[in-house]
Write an enzyme that holds these catalytic residues in place. Structure first.
Site, mmCIF file in Angstrom:
data_model
loop_
_atom_site.group_PDB
_atom_site.id
_atom_site.type_symbol
_atom_site.label_atom_id
_atom_site.label_comp_id
_atom_site.label_asym_id
_atom_site.label_seq_id
_atom_site.Cartn_x
_atom_site.Cartn_y
_atom_site.Cartn_z
ATOM 1 N N SER A 29 0.190 -9.187 -9.045
ATOM 2 C CA SER A 29 1.339 -8.615 -9.930
ATOM 3 C C SER A 29 2.060 -7.510 -9.055
ATOM 4 O O SER A 29 1.509 -6.637 -8.242
ATOM 5 C CB SER A 29 0.574 -8.193 -11.225
ATOM 6 N N TYR A 68 -6.225 -2.821 -14.455
ATOM 7 C CA TYR A 68 -5.380 -4.154 -14.139
ATOM 8 C C TYR A 68 -4.731 -3.842 -12.894
ATOM 9 O O TYR A 68 -4.649 -4.626 -11.937
ATOM 10 C CB TYR A 68 -4.519 -4.309 -15.260
#
Length: 253
Positions: free
Chosen positions: A137, A147
Protein backbone atom coordinates in the site's frame (compact mmCIF):
# COMPACT_ATOMS: atom_id res chain seq x y z
CA UNK A 1 -0.75 -23.37 -18.50
CA UNK A 2 0.95 -21.26 -15.79
CA UNK A 3 -0.51 -21.57 -12.29
CA UNK A 4 -1.10 -18.66 -9.90
CA UNK A 5 -1.76 -18.98 -6.18
CA UNK A 6 -3.70 -16.05 -4.69
CA UNK A 7 -4.31 -15.46 -1.00
CA UNK A 8 -7.31 -13.43 0.09
CA UNK A 9 -8.86 -14.52 -3.20
CA UNK A 10 -12.55 -14.50 -2.32
CA UNK A 11 -13.11 -10.74 -2.62
CA UNK A 12 -11.52 -7.38 -3.41
CA UNK A 13 -8.20 -7.25 -5.24
CA UNK A 14 -7.74 -11.00 -4.76
CA UNK A 15 -10.90 -11.79 -6.70
CA UNK A 16 -9.92 -9.24 -9.36
CA UNK A 17 -6.53 -10.92 -9.75
CA UNK A 18 -8.35 -14.24 -10.16
CA UNK A 19 -10.66 -12.88 -12.87
CA UNK A 20 -7.89 -11.22 -14.85
CA UNK A 21 -5.52 -14.18 -14.66
CA UNK A 22 -8.29 -16.61 -15.56
CA UNK A 23 -9.03 -14.43 -18.58
CA UNK A 24 -5.42 -14.92 -19.64
CA UNK A 25 -5.74 -18.69 -19.37
CA UNK A 26 -3.88 -19.24 -16.10
CA UNK A 27 -4.85 -22.07 -13.78
CA UNK A 28 -5.52 -20.94 -10.22
CA UNK A 29 -5.11 -21.93 -6.60
CA UNK A 30 -7.46 -19.77 -4.54
CA UNK A 31 -6.84 -19.29 -0.81
CA UNK A 32 -9.16 -17.57 1.68
CA UNK A 33 -11.03 -18.17 4.93
CA UNK A 34 -14.54 -18.28 3.46
CA UNK A 35 -15.21 -21.72 1.98
CA UNK A 36 -18.55 -20.81 0.40
CA UNK A 37 -17.26 -17.66 -1.30
CA UNK A 38 -14.21 -19.54 -2.60
CA UNK A 39 -16.31 -22.37 -3.98
CA UNK A 40 -18.65 -19.93 -5.73
CA UNK A 41 -15.77 -18.02 -7.32
CA UNK A 42 -14.00 -21.21 -8.38
CA UNK A 43 -17.14 -22.54 -10.05
CA UNK A 44 -17.67 -19.25 -11.88
CA UNK A 45 -14.10 -19.15 -13.19
CA UNK A 46 -14.10 -22.79 -14.31
CA UNK A 47 -17.35 -22.28 -16.22
CA UNK A 48 -16.39 -18.93 -17.75
CA UNK A 49 -12.78 -19.68 -18.73
CA UNK A 50 -12.36 -23.46 -18.81
CA UNK A 51 -9.39 -23.38 -16.44
CA UNK A 52 -8.38 -25.59 -13.52
CA UNK A 53 -9.12 -24.05 -10.13
CA UNK A 54 -8.06 -25.46 -6.77
CA UNK A 55 -9.45 -24.17 -3.49
CA UNK A 56 -7.66 -24.03 -0.13
CA UNK A 57 -9.67 -22.80 2.83
CA UNK A 58 -7.16 -21.31 5.25
CA UNK A 59 -6.85 -18.66 7.95
CA UNK A 60 -3.38 -17.20 7.49
CA UNK A 61 -3.21 -16.03 11.10
CA UNK A 62 -2.86 -19.72 12.01
CA UNK A 63 0.53 -21.33 11.56
CA UNK A 64 -0.89 -24.73 10.59
CA UNK A 65 -2.93 -23.18 7.79
CA UNK A 66 0.06 -21.21 6.51
CA UNK A 67 2.04 -24.44 6.49
CA UNK A 68 -0.63 -26.11 4.32
CA UNK A 69 -0.48 -23.30 1.78
CA UNK A 70 3.34 -23.33 1.82
CA UNK A 71 3.27 -27.09 1.19
CA UNK A 72 1.12 -26.52 -1.90
CA UNK A 73 3.59 -23.92 -3.18
CA UNK A 74 6.44 -26.37 -2.61
CA UNK A 75 4.78 -29.19 -4.56
CA UNK A 76 7.24 -29.83 -7.39
CA UNK A 77 4.75 -32.01 -9.27
CA UNK A 78 2.25 -29.13 -9.50
CA UNK A 79 4.40 -25.99 -9.59
CA UNK A 80 3.15 -22.51 -8.82
CA UNK A 81 4.47 -19.90 -11.26
CA UNK A 82 2.98 -16.79 -9.66
CA UNK A 83 2.35 -16.18 -5.95
CA UNK A 84 0.12 -13.25 -5.01
CA UNK A 85 0.21 -12.37 -1.30
CA UNK A 86 -3.00 -10.40 -1.01
CA UNK A 87 -4.69 -11.52 2.23
CA UNK A 88 -5.17 -8.80 4.80
CA UNK A 89 -7.52 -6.81 6.99
CA UNK A 90 -7.62 -3.41 8.64
CA UNK A 91 -7.75 -2.25 12.26
CA UNK A 92 -8.55 1.13 13.81
CA UNK A 93 -5.53 3.43 13.74
CA UNK A 94 -5.39 3.94 17.52
CA UNK A 95 -2.91 1.20 18.43
CA UNK A 96 -3.17 1.68 22.22
CA UNK A 97 -6.96 1.24 22.09
CA UNK A 98 -6.87 -1.95 20.02
CA UNK A 99 -6.87 -5.45 21.49
CA UNK A 100 -3.27 -6.63 21.42
CA UNK A 101 -4.32 -10.10 20.24
CA UNK A 102 -5.96 -8.48 17.20
CA UNK A 103 -2.73 -6.59 16.54
CA UNK A 104 -0.69 -9.80 16.74
CA UNK A 105 -3.08 -11.52 14.34
CA UNK A 106 -2.79 -8.49 12.04
CA UNK A 107 1.02 -8.81 12.10
CA UNK A 108 0.86 -12.53 11.33
CA UNK A 109 -1.40 -12.07 8.32
CA UNK A 110 0.43 -9.06 6.86
CA UNK A 111 4.06 -9.99 7.60
CA UNK A 112 4.64 -13.52 8.88
CA UNK A 113 2.36 -15.32 6.41
CA UNK A 114 3.73 -13.52 3.31
CA UNK A 115 7.28 -14.14 4.54
CA UNK A 116 6.65 -17.86 4.99
CA UNK A 117 4.92 -18.17 1.62
CA UNK A 118 7.66 -16.18 -0.14
CA UNK A 119 10.26 -18.45 1.43
CA UNK A 120 8.49 -21.51 0.04
CA UNK A 121 7.96 -19.88 -3.36
CA UNK A 122 11.53 -18.64 -3.86
CA UNK A 123 12.95 -22.04 -2.92
CA UNK A 124 10.61 -23.69 -5.43
CA UNK A 125 11.08 -21.11 -8.21
CA UNK A 126 14.85 -20.68 -8.16
CA UNK A 127 16.30 -21.86 -11.43
CA UNK A 128 13.00 -22.46 -13.23
CA UNK A 129 11.69 -18.92 -12.77
CA UNK A 130 8.59 -17.37 -11.28
CA UNK A 131 6.98 -14.20 -9.98
CA UNK A 132 5.76 -12.97 -6.61
CA UNK A 133 3.42 -10.02 -6.10
CA UNK A 134 3.03 -8.71 -2.57
CA UNK A 135 0.00 -6.46 -2.22
CA UNK A 136 1.27 -3.59 -0.07
CA UNK A 137 0.00 0.00 0.00
CA UNK A 138 1.09 3.60 -0.36
CA UNK A 139 0.53 3.60 3.41
CA UNK A 140 3.87 1.79 3.59
CA UNK A 141 5.60 5.06 2.69
CA UNK A 142 3.87 7.02 5.48
CA UNK A 143 4.19 6.75 9.28
CA UNK A 144 0.84 5.52 10.50
CA UNK A 145 0.13 2.80 13.05
CA UNK A 146 0.85 -0.90 12.53
CA UNK A 147 -0.78 -1.21 9.10
CA UNK A 148 1.73 1.25 7.71
CA UNK A 149 4.57 -0.55 9.47
CA UNK A 150 3.52 -3.92 8.04
CA UNK A 151 3.28 -2.56 4.52
CA UNK A 152 6.61 -0.77 4.89
CA UNK A 153 8.23 -4.10 5.77
CA UNK A 154 6.63 -5.74 2.76
CA UNK A 155 7.89 -3.02 0.42
CA UNK A 156 11.41 -3.10 1.81
CA UNK A 157 11.67 -6.87 1.68
CA UNK A 158 10.25 -7.00 -1.85
CA UNK A 159 12.86 -4.53 -3.06
CA UNK A 160 15.67 -6.56 -1.55
CA UNK A 161 14.33 -9.94 -2.69
CA UNK A 162 13.76 -8.72 -6.25
CA UNK A 163 17.40 -7.67 -6.54
CA UNK A 164 18.71 -10.75 -4.79
CA UNK A 165 16.76 -13.43 -6.66
CA UNK A 166 16.34 -11.90 -10.10
CA UNK A 167 19.58 -13.67 -11.01
CA UNK A 168 17.73 -16.94 -10.32
CA UNK A 169 14.79 -15.96 -12.53
CA UNK A 170 12.49 -14.90 -9.68
CA UNK A 171 10.95 -11.42 -9.55
CA UNK A 172 9.32 -9.93 -6.45
CA UNK A 173 7.04 -6.89 -6.77
CA UNK A 174 5.34 -4.85 -4.05
CA UNK A 175 2.06 -3.54 -5.44
CA UNK A 176 1.22 -0.26 -3.66
CA UNK A 177 -2.25 1.08 -4.46
CA UNK A 178 -3.95 3.95 -2.69
CA UNK A 179 -7.65 4.04 -1.83
CA UNK A 180 -9.30 1.43 -4.05
CA UNK A 181 -12.96 0.54 -4.57
CA UNK A 182 -13.04 -2.92 -2.95
CA UNK A 183 -14.78 -4.65 -0.05
CA UNK A 184 -11.63 -3.99 2.07
CA UNK A 185 -12.69 -0.38 2.61
CA UNK A 186 -16.39 -1.17 2.60
CA UNK A 187 -15.92 -3.51 5.59
CA UNK A 188 -14.47 -0.55 7.51
CA UNK A 189 -17.38 1.68 6.49
CA UNK A 190 -15.34 3.72 4.02
CA UNK A 191 -16.31 4.92 0.58
CA UNK A 192 -15.40 7.69 -1.82
CA UNK A 193 -15.76 11.06 -0.13
CA UNK A 194 -15.66 9.73 3.45
CA UNK A 195 -13.00 10.47 6.07
CA UNK A 196 -11.88 13.50 4.10
CA UNK A 197 -10.80 11.41 1.09
CA UNK A 198 -12.09 13.03 -2.14
CA UNK A 199 -13.55 10.95 -4.94
CA UNK A 200 -10.64 11.49 -7.39
CA UNK A 201 -8.29 9.78 -4.92
CA UNK A 202 -10.08 6.46 -5.32
CA UNK A 203 -8.79 3.87 -7.80
CA UNK A 204 -10.55 1.07 -9.68
CA UNK A 205 -9.56 -2.47 -8.77
CA UNK A 206 -9.34 -3.45 -12.45
CA UNK A 207 -6.72 -0.78 -13.13
CA UNK A 208 -4.72 -1.58 -9.99
CA UNK A 209 -4.49 -5.28 -10.85
CA UNK A 210 -3.78 -4.70 -14.54
CA UNK A 211 -0.87 -2.36 -13.80
CA UNK A 212 0.43 -4.58 -11.02
CA UNK A 213 0.61 -7.57 -13.35
CA UNK A 214 2.28 -5.41 -16.00
CA UNK A 215 4.95 -4.12 -13.61
CA UNK A 216 5.58 -7.62 -12.27
CA UNK A 217 6.11 -8.86 -15.83
CA UNK A 218 8.66 -6.06 -16.27
CA UNK A 219 10.52 -7.19 -13.15
CA UNK A 220 9.87 -4.02 -11.16
CA UNK A 221 10.32 -4.23 -7.40
CA UNK A 222 7.65 -1.60 -6.62
CA UNK A 223 4.44 -0.84 -8.51
CA UNK A 224 2.43 2.30 -7.68
CA UNK A 225 -0.55 2.05 -10.05
CA UNK A 226 -1.50 5.71 -10.34
CA UNK A 227 0.32 8.89 -11.37
CA UNK A 228 -1.29 10.87 -8.57
CA UNK A 229 -0.12 8.39 -5.96
CA UNK A 230 3.36 8.34 -7.48
CA UNK A 231 3.45 12.09 -6.88
CA UNK A 232 2.19 11.67 -3.30
CA UNK A 233 4.84 9.05 -2.52
CA UNK A 234 7.58 11.22 -4.01
CA UNK A 235 6.39 14.20 -1.96
CA UNK A 236 6.21 12.14 1.24
CA UNK A 237 9.95 11.50 1.03
CA UNK A 238 10.61 15.23 1.25
CA UNK A 239 8.21 16.03 4.10
CA UNK A 240 8.76 15.44 7.85
CA UNK A 241 7.12 12.28 9.18
CA UNK A 242 5.15 14.30 11.75
CA UNK A 243 3.39 16.13 8.91
CA UNK A 244 2.66 13.05 6.78
CA UNK A 245 1.42 11.15 9.84
CA UNK A 246 -1.02 13.97 10.61
CA UNK A 247 -2.39 13.94 7.07
CA UNK A 248 -2.61 10.13 7.10
CA UNK A 249 -5.02 10.18 10.06
CA UNK A 250 -7.73 11.34 7.64
CA UNK A 251 -8.13 7.96 5.99
CA UNK A 252 -7.05 4.36 5.71
CA UNK A 253 -5.33 3.14 2.54
Amino acid sequence: MPTALITGASAGLGAEFAHQLAGRGADLVLVARGADALAELASELRESHGIAVEVITADLSREADVDRVAARISDADHPVDLLINNAGFGLPLQFADNDIDDEVRHLRVHVEAPMRLMHAAIRAMRGRGGRIINVASVAGFISRSTYSACKSWLIGFSRWANGEYSRDGVSVTALCPGFTHTSFHARMGLAAGKEGVPGPMWLNAEDVVREGLRDAARGRSVSIPSLRYKVIVAASRLLPSSLTAGVARRGRV
